[in-house]
Design an enzyme around this catalytic site. Structure first.
Site, PDB file in Angstrom:
ATOM      1  N   LYS A  39     -39.988  73.070  68.075  1.00  0.00           N
ATOM      2  CA  LYS A  39     -38.602  73.670  66.728  1.00  0.00           C
ATOM      3  C   LYS A  39     -39.591  74.505  65.525  1.00  0.00           C
ATOM      4  O   LYS A  39     -39.194  75.901  66.027  1.00  0.00           O
ATOM      5  CB  LYS A  39     -38.318  71.820  66.088  1.00  0.00           C
ATOM      6  CG  LYS A  39     -37.087  71.626  67.566  1.00  0.00           C
ATOM      7  CD  LYS A  39     -36.018  70.581  66.824  1.00  0.00           C
ATOM      8  CE  LYS A  39     -35.603  69.824  67.766  1.00  0.00           C
ATOM      9  NZ  LYS A  39     -34.292  70.492  67.819  1.00  0.00           N
ATOM     10  N   ASP A  84     -44.251  62.240  67.204  1.00  0.00           N
ATOM     11  CA  ASP A  84     -43.979  63.373  67.895  1.00  0.00           C
ATOM     12  C   ASP A  84     -43.254  63.576  66.884  1.00  0.00           C
ATOM     13  O   ASP A  84     -42.478  62.811  65.803  1.00  0.00           O
ATOM     14  CB  ASP A  84     -42.440  62.811  68.313  1.00  0.00           C
ATOM     15  CG  ASP A  84     -41.430  64.175  69.080  1.00  0.00           C
ATOM     16  OD1 ASP A  84     -41.394  65.029  68.433  1.00  0.00           O
ATOM     17  OD2 ASP A  84     -41.216  63.815  70.363  1.00  0.00           O
ATOM     18  N   THR A 125     -51.122  78.878  82.753  1.00  0.00           N
ATOM     19  CA  THR A 125     -50.925  80.570  82.834  1.00  0.00           C
ATOM     20  C   THR A 125     -51.642  81.136  81.359  1.00  0.00           C
ATOM     21  O   THR A 125     -52.235  80.907  81.292  1.00  0.00           O
ATOM     22  CB  THR A 125     -50.409  81.050  82.960  1.00  0.00           C
ATOM     23  OG1 THR A 125     -50.580  81.232  85.076  1.00  0.00           O
ATOM     24  CG2 THR A 125     -50.812  83.461  83.236  1.00  0.00           C
ATOM     25  N   PHE A 176     -36.097  60.330  71.463  1.00  0.00           N
ATOM     26  CA  PHE A 176     -35.999  61.672  71.878  1.00  0.00           C
ATOM     27  C   PHE A 176     -36.728  62.161  72.482  1.00  0.00           C
ATOM     28  O   PHE A 176     -36.981  63.077  71.088  1.00  0.00           O
ATOM     29  CB  PHE A 176     -34.747  62.494  71.440  1.00  0.00           C
ATOM     30  CG  PHE A 176     -34.303  64.240  72.364  1.00  0.00           C
ATOM     31  CD1 PHE A 176     -33.243  63.445  73.382  1.00  0.00           C
ATOM     32  CD2 PHE A 176     -35.576  65.038  72.068  1.00  0.00           C
ATOM     33  CE1 PHE A 176     -33.469  64.811  74.350  1.00  0.00           C
ATOM     34  CE2 PHE A 176     -34.740  66.332  73.447  1.00  0.00           C
ATOM     35  CZ  PHE A 176     -34.210  65.773  73.896  1.00  0.00           C
TER      36      PHE A 176
END
Lengths: 471, 471
Positions: free
Chosen positions: B326, B295, B351, B189
């Protein structure tokens, strides 16, 4: 009643640039230190937000600029706005910051009133919301909503997935991972992630070296200005582009599930789309079953003289999804058709489902824009500024080509004869105390905050007339 | 010294559930109102963060739960932590909220010290940072960095783009938009946007109906537990999976530019990767010129007993990019090789270039984890809890299959015989006052905050033993 006087009694009265170059020596020193851990090459200067106020941004050298760029068109009310400071100190804000909820699984009691405040500011015809984190994120979430809606129409809204879909999707293969496209426009800017990046078509540097979906780009109308004197030619241009859109929808190798458009292409050069063009896209998208997404990331929140720029076009029936970010600080999309809520939970989902701290700020901005009628103020000040620019244009027609934004508040732009002259003008303006941004190759774009007034326009036009005379 | 006593002298001493069902009637009523404007179907209950404290979350009905799920593993220090409240009230925070800078163009004087605080907590071997907004965003930004690095190696770091690249990229076509892949793993995931979604391979519902890149998924090792008793079988499993990885790298139809892996697959079922496996991936990625991305979105920030979970594997040379989000609240990637800074500015850009308000919170979290040595506390409390779970396992071997996470702090999981029994257990735990999440089809995953102590473990194990006896 002057909003500035009310908000910013201690705002500077004029810009001051003390250094002979921008960035000045202190900015250079501090950017060097930042550059050791973070890519600081695009920095204009090191800003001092503690000292910035209202329409004025201050840098590390103590230079004070009248800000007509406003964080790439992302500051709605000016620096250190008292209403936002109040929101930032509220107990809801403290909770949102220290106890950041996973809003999908454990929404906060604070959430419903915050959303209601934001939805009071929704574009006409829209009454629901899904939340994201940035303009790119908002657009990609809108694409997901559009793809689910499109496939649900084909499959039947309540029909379950086939076992073939469930298996193939785990291999990133059809039919579970369908080949579907989003149609966008040349010169569009919708963000820089991979799907949003595939719809962006502004400059090669935004996209080079990144894999992209093979999605089509139609042509965005290129008008002659002033609009009022070029009706026939611009209508013909609209029709030419509409034909291209319809041709791509019916002939592209991948089915077109959605169309996304900015009512004024901003990064791509402040290209305007007419009411006729935006309404005709509604007709075409309905005819061909394509989801219609309007990207209001840069155009939204009052600067064009309406809360949302596409409201000028009074599109009927309302478009399907309207994305927002930037000046609203929060991001996401508005919608109205309940069929854009996926048939099962957890399909449009992620850990945070938005950022409550930024939603609180968005609510405070929405409230203030409404309370102070700041869209109308932008319309008024924009008209005033546009008149001044027309006067300069008649003096220097070469340096004010295709002056655009009449009747669109302070959302004004024009072209220089060359990129070099445009860059020289922006540089000269900075040394004269005006922070102004460009867009596309030749354009100057004005993006002041909603607290920009006639007195600021006067200061800017004064600096501009000197700068133009020099280059 | 008890961190809880220090932080949370007024934390509840035990959970209390007053309603016969969860969500209770007040939650149901409030969720119905929320549901009119926002997709509230995934909500467990309506939370009251004002009343939540430390390890306890309170809902709209006044139920008080010991929280072992902590906003989908995203609360580091517990609710209403005093150090975070201090950070939330700081002048830097107010500025970040009301004057949100475009950090690339107009960085704030506040930025360098904030980043330095965060970088003091960087994984070993990493000393630079790029900032994003969420785990999905962080991973996609890392993919962009990886693709630019990969193409720069092929082209020459300082060589300019060809005109063919500049033209083709505007059509989303090769060579400007190259066909390049990120290799990930089954059950991975990495987020739910389009590129991150193409690397995600956990459940069909996360991906159905969205176009995907044709990127490959290798097999993630599936170990036998306890690890210490299954060395040979697990080593063989590692080797089997490594072969698949190498085969995919060398044979996939699209060149593999990067590999992304979670050191413990969390959403996908708390699948662990061994030190040998993670180190061997370093060897393979170097051999084949593939960028190595770890990750740490769910595994990072202390809960496994180290600041970053992959530090257990002591991978040498260090991996290229480490993504986070998280529990760190801020998001982005750490790196060390300056060649991951693109050769031109504005290539890795947007931005906002991150969220300074969340960076300030991240800095405060990092400081506190270090000051209070909370990773070590997680290791200690995790060992204590794991021992208790082993005792339950010997009593109910069927209900505690593949108990995993030994020596990985409180990052613990196990399997039930069926999804129905897992769901029943979670439901029963909730009615007994423990908020616990599942993952994959059969697993219970524990994700308490770093302020979880032995006394909390006792309360949880007591509820668990009753719940297990019932199902």
């Amino acid at each position: 009643m002057s909003v500035c006087t009310q908000y910013y009694p201690d705002e500077p009265t004029a810009p001051v640039v003390k250094t002979s170059a921008v960035p000045g020596p202190e900015s250079v020193k501090e950017l060097e230190s930042l550059g050791k851990v973070f890519d600081a090459r695009p920095a204009y200067f090191m800003a001092d937000y503690e000292k910035s106020k209202g329409n004025y941004i201050v840098d590390a050298d103590g230079n004070t600029y009248l800000d007509l760029y406003a964080q790439i068109a992302s500051i709605a009310l000016g620096y250190n706005n008292p209403k936002l400071i109040e929101a930032a100190k509220s107990p809801e804000m403290i909770r949102a910051l220290v106890d950041r909820p996973a809003l999908g699984n454990f929404p906060s009691k604070d959430l419903t009133p915050i959303l209601q405040k934001i939805l009071k500011f929704a574009p006409k015809g829209q009454d629901k919301i899904w939340s994201g984190l940035s303009g790119a994120d908002a657009n990609e979430l809108a694409f997901k909503a559009a793809f689910m809606y499109y496939r649900a129409k084909e499959r039947g809204y309540n029909k379950d997935f086939s076992s073939e879909e469930n298996v193939s999707v785990m291999k990133n293969a059809q039919p579970g991972s369908p080949h579907l496209a989003v149609l966008s426009f040349k010169k569009a800017f919708h963000g820089r992630l991979f799907a949003s990046g595939s719809t962006t078509c502004s400059k090669p540097i935004h996209k080079l070296d990144f894999p992209a979906f093979e999605w089509p780009h139609a042509e965005y109308p290129h008008y002659q200005f002033p609009l009022t004197e070029n009706d026939a030619a611009n209508r013909a241009e609209d029709d030419r582009c509409l034909k291209i859109v319809e041709h791509l929808i019916t002939s592209w190798s991948i089915p077109v599930a959605a169309l996304i458009i900015e009512p004024i292409q901003s990064e791509g050069g402040d290209n305007h789309a007419s009411k006729y063009f935006l309404q005709s896209l509604r007709d075409l998208t309905l005819k061909h079953g394509v989801v219609y997404i309007v990207d209001e990331v840069q155009t939204g929140v009052g600067a064009t003289g309406k809360a949302w720029c596409h409201e000028w076009a009074d599109i009927q029936p309302p478009v399907d999804l309207v994305t927002f970010s930037k000046k609203f600080q929060s991001a996401g999309y508005f919608f109205h058709d309940p069929l854009f809520v996926p048939n099962k939970p957890y399909r449009q989902f992620n850990t945070w489902c938005g950022e409550p701290a930024r939603m609180i700020i968005a609510g405070a901005i929405a409230q203030e824009v409404q309370d102070q009628n700041l869209s109308a103020q932008c319309a008024r000040v924009g008209d005033y500024l546009f008149g001044k620019l027309e006067a300069l244009q008649s003096q220097y027609p070469e340096k004010f080509q295709r002056l655009r934004g009449q009747g669109r508040g302070t959302f004004i732009a024009w072209d220089l004869p060359s990129g070099a002259e445009r860059d020289a003008l922006l540089k000269s303006l900075k040394l004269k105390g005006c922070n102004v941004g460009g867009c596309a190759e030749l354009s100057v774009r004005l993006r002041p905050t909603l607290s920009f007034e006639e007195k600021h326009a006067d200061i800017f036009v004064d600096a501009l007339s000197k700068a133009v005379a020099e280059i």
